[in-house]
Scaffold this active site. Structure first.
Site: not given
Ligand code: NAD
Length: 346
Positions: A174, A202
């Site tokens: 952000d 966030h």
């Molecule tokens: P994605 O779905 O492509 O990947 C997530 C991965 O996490 C998957 O491979 C899934 O199998 C794995 N996973 C699920 N539960 C798990 C667990 N208990 N232990 C280990 N791995 C596990 O998602 P992404 O696009 O890589 O995003 C990941 C996260 O980041 C999401 O929650 C998204 O909302 C968040 N995000 C946060 C920000 C921020 O600014 N804070 C920005 C973008 C995305």
């Protein structure tokens, strides 16, 4: 467990320093895919810092994780000492120096925000327990998986032997978005804008604040409100653009932000280890001590400076009525999330 054999290429690069053990969770996901290469290249911990990567994902994703491990191997990068892929948090967190907790359950159709929060905080409770058992007590933990602030809070709660200051959640994306919007508005490079602040959660209640930011225009640094000269824009369109940027990326890409999220995670961890330059502060969600009349004990995003691996909330910034209202609203949301999370974990 999937393992990549110890690298023997370019041993001269890995002789000077002991390897850092770095864990990435959700390593088979899309943020993980971007993040791992930046890490492995040396962008976060330094170009001379060898690494052991300990990658965690859930069991059904182990085949995909294996593919990521193979690709890392095929990059033949000099800094990579070893790569481990596993579905066991006790293996992934063993003796680690840094953790990027990216893995989280995605929102499914028909799922209420409350259900998503409950599902995710349980993951972070389990991971907090595991960190408590096997990670180094000095580990620095960055939570990216949403709801990031509250997940970080729960993770820390269940890892009581690790100092609270070692947990943070990411609002750097952000901050970077704010910086880029202001740079574009002024027609200057991103490097000519500094001091953008993200307050609070966030989420869409975050408050992107440029009242204290500066831009280099015509060879001198001036306050952003003066440089932009458009209060209506700064208090309206600018804020909503940053708050809704994640949704705009999803609408355009049909996938959530990944490259920019990974870059922000790298920026966050880099600054936590390397420190902030004297004239800069960055935004991180950290335990609130009540600074700026924010609710104590939630993970609230503040401007911080960092030295010797320790962050410090920047004090003494003036807060006007407009900012106060927005900072209170996002603080209130964090208190509500904390209550829901604690109930879900009970
Ligand atoms: P994605 O779905 O492509 O990947 C997530 C991965 O996490 C998957 O491979 C899934 O199998 C794995 N996973 C699920 N539960 C798990 C667990 N208990 N232990 C280990 N791995 C596990 O998602 P992404 O696009 O890589 O995003 C990941 C996260 O980041 C999401 O929650 C998204 O909302 C968040 N995000 C946060 C920000 C921020 O600014 N804070 C920005 C973008 C995305």
């Amino acid at each position: 467990m999937l393992c990549l054999p110890q690298q023997t290429t370019h041993p001269q690069h890995i002789m000077g320093k002991d390897p850092l053990r770095v864990c990435v969770t959700g390593a088979a996901g899309q943020i993980g895919y971007s993040l791992l290469f930046q890490l492995a290249e040396g962008n976060v911990f330094g170009a001379d810092q060898p690494l052991i990567l300990q990658l965690l994902d859930i069991t059904p994703c182990l085949p995909a994780l294996n593919g990521v491990v193979m690709e890392l191997q095929d990059c033949a990068l000099p800094l990579i000492h070893d790569v481990v892929g596993t579905a066991d948090p006790l293996v992934a967190f063993k003796d680690i120096d840094a953790a990027f907790l990216v893995g989280a359950m995605p929102r499914r159709e028909g799922m209420e925000r409350k259900d998503l929060l409950a599902a995710n905080v349980k993951i972070f409770k389990e991971q907090g327990n595991a960190l408590d058992q096997v990670a180094k007590k000095s580990v620095k933990v960055l939570v990216v998986g949403n709801p990031a602030n509250t997940n970080a809070l729960i993770c820390s709660k269940y890892a009581p032997s690790i100092p609270r200051e070692n947990f943070s959640a990411m609002t750097r994306l952000d901050q970077n978005r704010s910086q880029a919007q202001i740079a574009a508005k002024l027609g200057v490079p991103n490097s000519a804008v500094r001091g953008c602040i993200i307050w609070g959660n966030h989420s869409s209640t975050q408050y992107p604040d440029v009242a204290h930011a500066e831009a280099e225009v015509g060879g001198r640094w001036v306050k952003v409100p003066e440089a932009v000269g458009d209060e209506q824009y700064l208090r309206g369109e600018f804020i909503t653009t940053v708050q809704k940027r994640g949704a705009a990326i999803i609408a355009a890409r049909k996938l959530s932000s990944a490259m920019s999220a990974a870059k922000a995670a790298c920026d966050h961890m880099h600054d936590w280890f390397a420190g902030t330059p004297a004239d800069r502060f960055v935004s991180m969600a950290v335990f609130s001590d009540g600074s700026y009349k924010t609710p104590e004990g939630v993970m609230y995003s503040f401007p911080v400076t960092i030295a010797a691996g320790q962050w410090k909330i920047v004090q003494g910034l003036s807060i006007d009525d407009f900012a106060r209202e927005k900072m209170d609203a996002t603080g209130k949301e964090l208190v509500e999330e904390r209550e829901e999370a604690v109930a879900a974990c009970a």
